[in-house]
Design an enzyme around this catalytic site. Sequence first.
Site, short mmCIF file in Angstrom:
data_model
loop_
_atom_site.label_atom_id
_atom_site.label_comp_id
_atom_site.label_asym_id
_atom_site.label_seq_id
_atom_site.Cartn_x
_atom_site.Cartn_y
_atom_site.Cartn_z
N GLY A 45 -10.38 -25.42 3.57
CA GLY A 45 -9.81 -24.22 2.97
C GLY A 45 -10.88 -23.47 2.20
O GLY A 45 -11.84 -24.06 1.72
N GLN A 50 -14.00 -17.54 -3.91
CA GLN A 50 -15.12 -18.44 -3.65
C GLN A 50 -16.27 -17.75 -2.92
O GLN A 50 -17.37 -18.30 -2.87
CB GLN A 50 -14.65 -19.66 -2.84
CG GLN A 50 -13.68 -20.54 -3.61
CD GLN A 50 -13.28 -21.76 -2.80
OE1 GLN A 50 -12.36 -21.70 -2.00
NE2 GLN A 50 -13.99 -22.86 -3.00
N CYS A 107 -13.81 -29.53 -3.79
CA CYS A 107 -13.80 -28.07 -3.71
C CYS A 107 -15.20 -27.60 -3.36
O CYS A 107 -16.18 -28.06 -3.95
CB CYS A 107 -13.38 -27.50 -5.07
SG CYS A 107 -13.32 -25.71 -5.12
N LEU A 108 -15.30 -26.68 -2.41
CA LEU A 108 -16.61 -26.19 -2.00
C LEU A 108 -17.34 -25.49 -3.15
O LEU A 108 -18.56 -25.37 -3.12
CB LEU A 108 -16.47 -25.22 -0.80
CG LEU A 108 -15.91 -25.84 0.49
CD1 LEU A 108 -15.76 -24.77 1.56
CD2 LEU A 108 -16.78 -26.98 0.99
N HIS A 149 -3.93 -25.88 -3.62
CA HIS A 149 -5.32 -25.81 -4.09
C HIS A 149 -5.87 -24.39 -3.91
O HIS A 149 -6.48 -23.82 -4.82
CB HIS A 149 -6.18 -26.84 -3.33
CG HIS A 149 -7.62 -26.82 -3.70
ND1 HIS A 149 -8.24 -27.87 -4.36
CD2 HIS A 149 -8.60 -25.90 -3.50
CE1 HIS A 149 -9.52 -27.57 -4.56
NE2 HIS A 149 -9.76 -26.38 -4.04
N GLU A 150 -5.64 -23.83 -2.72
CA GLU A 150 -6.20 -22.50 -2.43
C GLU A 150 -5.45 -21.40 -3.19
O GLU A 150 -6.07 -20.45 -3.67
CB GLU A 150 -6.16 -22.23 -0.92
CG GLU A 150 -6.95 -23.22 -0.07
CD GLU A 150 -8.39 -23.41 -0.51
OE1 GLU A 150 -8.98 -22.47 -1.08
OE2 GLU A 150 -8.93 -24.51 -0.30
N HIS A 153 -6.82 -20.96 -6.57
CA HIS A 153 -8.04 -20.15 -6.63
C HIS A 153 -7.71 -18.67 -6.83
O HIS A 153 -8.45 -17.94 -7.49
CB HIS A 153 -8.85 -20.29 -5.34
CG HIS A 153 -9.77 -21.48 -5.31
ND1 HIS A 153 -10.78 -21.66 -6.24
CD2 HIS A 153 -9.85 -22.54 -4.47
CE1 HIS A 153 -11.44 -22.79 -5.96
NE2 HIS A 153 -10.89 -23.34 -4.89
ZN ZN Z 1 -11.45 -25.11 -4.02
#
Ligand code: ZN
Length: 199
Positions: A45, A50, A107-108, A149-150, A153
């Site tokens: 995701g 991000q 998380c990226l 999670h997304e 963000h």
């Molecule tokens: Zn994340």
Amino acid sequence: MILPIYTYGQPVLRERTIPIKEDSDELQGLIDDMIETMHNATGVGLAAPQVGRQERLFVIDLRGAAEEIAETNDGEIPFFAQEPLALINPEVIGIEEDAVMEFEEGCLSIPGIVEWVTRPERLRIRFKDRHFNEHELDADDILGRVFQHELDHLNGILFLDYLSPLKKRLLKRRLSDMANGAVEADYPLAPPGEMASAE
Ligand code: ZN
């Protein structure tokens, strides 16, 4: 085009996003770039903040979990696990309050840190896909987890925010180093520079 990913401490990750009003070539290009960026970083995701953007948009790719998802769907792989998916203006429209699940999240934007997070297990969600078709469905298990999670963000929330005070203390040094630019990943990152702010 692969976009650089913004990391912990950069203000754009804490900003709220703006609903998308209409389709455009620019939006479609951004979706393509976000999917490419997610794949390059082997993520499941990726949300617009991000990559330094403020659209209410994230992309997911659940094909890696397609068989697992099919097991709870009468053996069939649902549309959301058949190809990368863009979710425009996503929202939770219902939560089953008493069912929660624990899951290890990474998380990226926070490379190298993986922690257990407890979240509601079953939700009802709504979003538009990249063709602006509206979908409303029950999201449990993997879809529910990634969706939450997304979606966080898009509201300036990171999974770290759910950790216990003790866990947060243990990670404090690593996170302040990260916010100060000591961060590495095997995918392109946005330069910290003056964007960083210690939290
Ligand atoms: Zn994340």
